[in-house]
Write a protein that holds these residues in place. Structure first.
Motif, PDB file in Angstrom:
ATOM      1  N   VAL A 143       0.846  -1.191   0.000  1.00  0.00           N
ATOM      2  CA  VAL A 143       0.000   0.000   0.000  1.00  0.00           C
ATOM      3  C   VAL A 143       0.884   1.245   0.000  1.00  0.00           C
TER       4      VAL A 143
ATOM      5  N   ILE B 275      -6.230  -0.861   3.412  1.00  0.00           N
ATOM      6  CA  ILE B 275      -5.689  -1.903   4.285  1.00  0.00           C
ATOM      7  C   ILE B 275      -6.820  -2.737   4.877  1.00  0.00           C
TER       8      ILE B 275
ATOM      9  N   VAL C  12      -1.083  -7.824   3.764  1.00  0.00           N
ATOM     10  CA  VAL C  12      -0.429  -6.562   3.439  1.00  0.00           C
ATOM     11  C   VAL C  12       1.058  -6.747   3.711  1.00  0.00           C
TER      12      VAL C  12
ATOM     13  N   LEU D  88       4.016  -1.062   3.841  1.00  0.00           N
ATOM     14  CA  LEU D  88       3.589   0.274   3.435  1.00  0.00           C
ATOM     15  C   LEU D  88       4.781   1.060   2.914  1.00  0.00           C
TER      16      LEU D  88
ATOM     17  N   ARG E 281      -5.902   3.615   5.022  1.00  0.00           N
ATOM     18  CA  ARG E 281      -6.443   2.708   6.036  1.00  0.00           C
ATOM     19  C   ARG E 281      -7.635   1.918   5.486  1.00  0.00           C
TER      20      ARG E 281
END
Length: 358
Positions: free
Chosen positions: A250, A266, A276, A279, A263
């Motif tokens: 992400v 996610i 995930v 980031l 968010r």
């Protein structure tokens, strides 16, 4: 002393081609990888199979030139070729085609070891730029990389990767992908006019994604990077529910508004049981090229703090700078060159490889 990529490319500039020029100026060096042991591997990609057959002497000379570079313990080069842009009937990507039924849960794509989605909760955070540069950086580390532009409404990878050609098809059904900067590439943008809008409903999107995933001759890949559209819509749902994803990365800028949407992305992957992998904070800092002053135009550190909060890896912070934008607009991703921006993506690629994701 470790071998330097710059010295290797300089040596390859001395390897002449039969028709004039050299391997580097002709942009024929792909997937250059330098191991910590000093072993060097790279691909010489010729414009045609016919030319590739005449370059065996060049391949041998290239290996010899690289083996003489300080810090190199061994050198291995492979000859390959990509065909002409048009060699048969165009692929049958019928507008409005609905997806075909699928049984047995998420499918694995044959020949592809890992599928990693690059996502964002909103547009404008540089997700596609990160996806293209990460693909190139992984290829330069010696990985077999594919890049699928799944942003059906706003495909940008053909421009960023510098290939606006139309893909070919031997039988009118399966599509031969394009190749650029050592990466195997497919985008709906290569099958339509650059300024043409797609006005499709959800089922058409899902059908197009299914065709791009399963009707493309991807070949053997270590990793397929999927550049998702922003948001949490049909393409994301289709990808996660129909195909076995290794996970998602992400991308967000540090500011609170962007993080709110990140968010949501996610949370979506959590509900779809897609891991995930980490980031990335994009546009993290800006350094004035005139005075060297560092500014945080969108804030700083917010994505790293979020990663700690949800206990996922923070993969790195990427700067906001003019070079990356110019490189993307010109069709040669900044990761294909040298300098601080290219090194940032190289570090990101090595981090993923070290974690087993490359």
């Amino acid at each position: 002393m470790a071998a330097r990529r710059e010295d290797i490319l300089e040596a390859l500039k001395g390897v002449a081609l039969p028709g004039g020029g050299d391997l580097v100026s002709a942009d024929m060096v792909r997937a250059l990888g330098v191991e910590p042991s000093g072993a060097v591997r790279f691909v010489i990609e010729a414009p045609s199979a016919e030319m590739a057959r005449s370059l065996e002497g060049v391949r041998v000379a290239a290996e010899g030139a690289v083996s003489r570079v300080a810090g190199v313990t061994s050198a291995a080069a492979v000859l390959t070729a990509h065909g002409p842009a048009e060699k048969g009937p165009p692929p049958q990507m019928k507008v409005g085609r609905h997806p075909t039924p699928q049984q047995g849960g998420p499918a694995r794509l044959e020949g592809i070891d890992r599928i990693v989605a690059v996502a964002s909760g909103k547009g404008g955070v540089g997700k596609s730029t990160v996806a293209s540069n990460l693909a190139v950086a992984l290829a330069r580390e010696g990985r077999r990389v594919g890049l699928l532009d799944a942003d059906i409404y706003g495909p940008s990878q053909p421009r960023m990767m510098g290939t606006m050609k139309r893909p070919s098809s031997e039988d009118g059904e399966r599509i031969d992908p394009l190749h650029a900067h050592g990466v195997t590439l497919m985008s709906i943008g290569n099958m339509m006019k650059e300024d043409e809008a797609l006005v499709w409903r959800g089922p058409m999107l899902m059908g197009a994604l299914q065709q791009l995933m399963t009707q493309v001759n991807w070949g053997r890949l270590d990793i397929l990077i999927v550049d998702l559209p922003p948001g949490t819509g049909d393409v994301q749902l289709t990808l996660c529910q129909r195909y076995q994803l290794t996970g998602a990365i992400v991308v967000s800028t540090p500011q609170d508004v962007a993080l709110l949407d990140a968010r949501r992305a996610i949370d979506m992957f959590g509900k779809l049981k897609t891991p995930v992998l980490g980031l990335i904070e994009n546009m993290s800092t800006y350094v004035c090229p005139q005075c060297g002053h560092e500014a945080h135009l969108f804030g700083h550190g917010g994505v790293e703090a979020e990663a700690r909060k949800i206990d996922v890896p923070f993969l790195g912070a990427l700067p906001l700078e003019l070079e990356t934008r110019l490189a993307g607009d010109s069709g040669t991703p900044v990761a294909a060159g040298s300098g601080k921006a290219a090194e940032a993506y190289s570090e990101l690629a090595r981090r993923l490889i070290g974690g087993g994701m490359g």
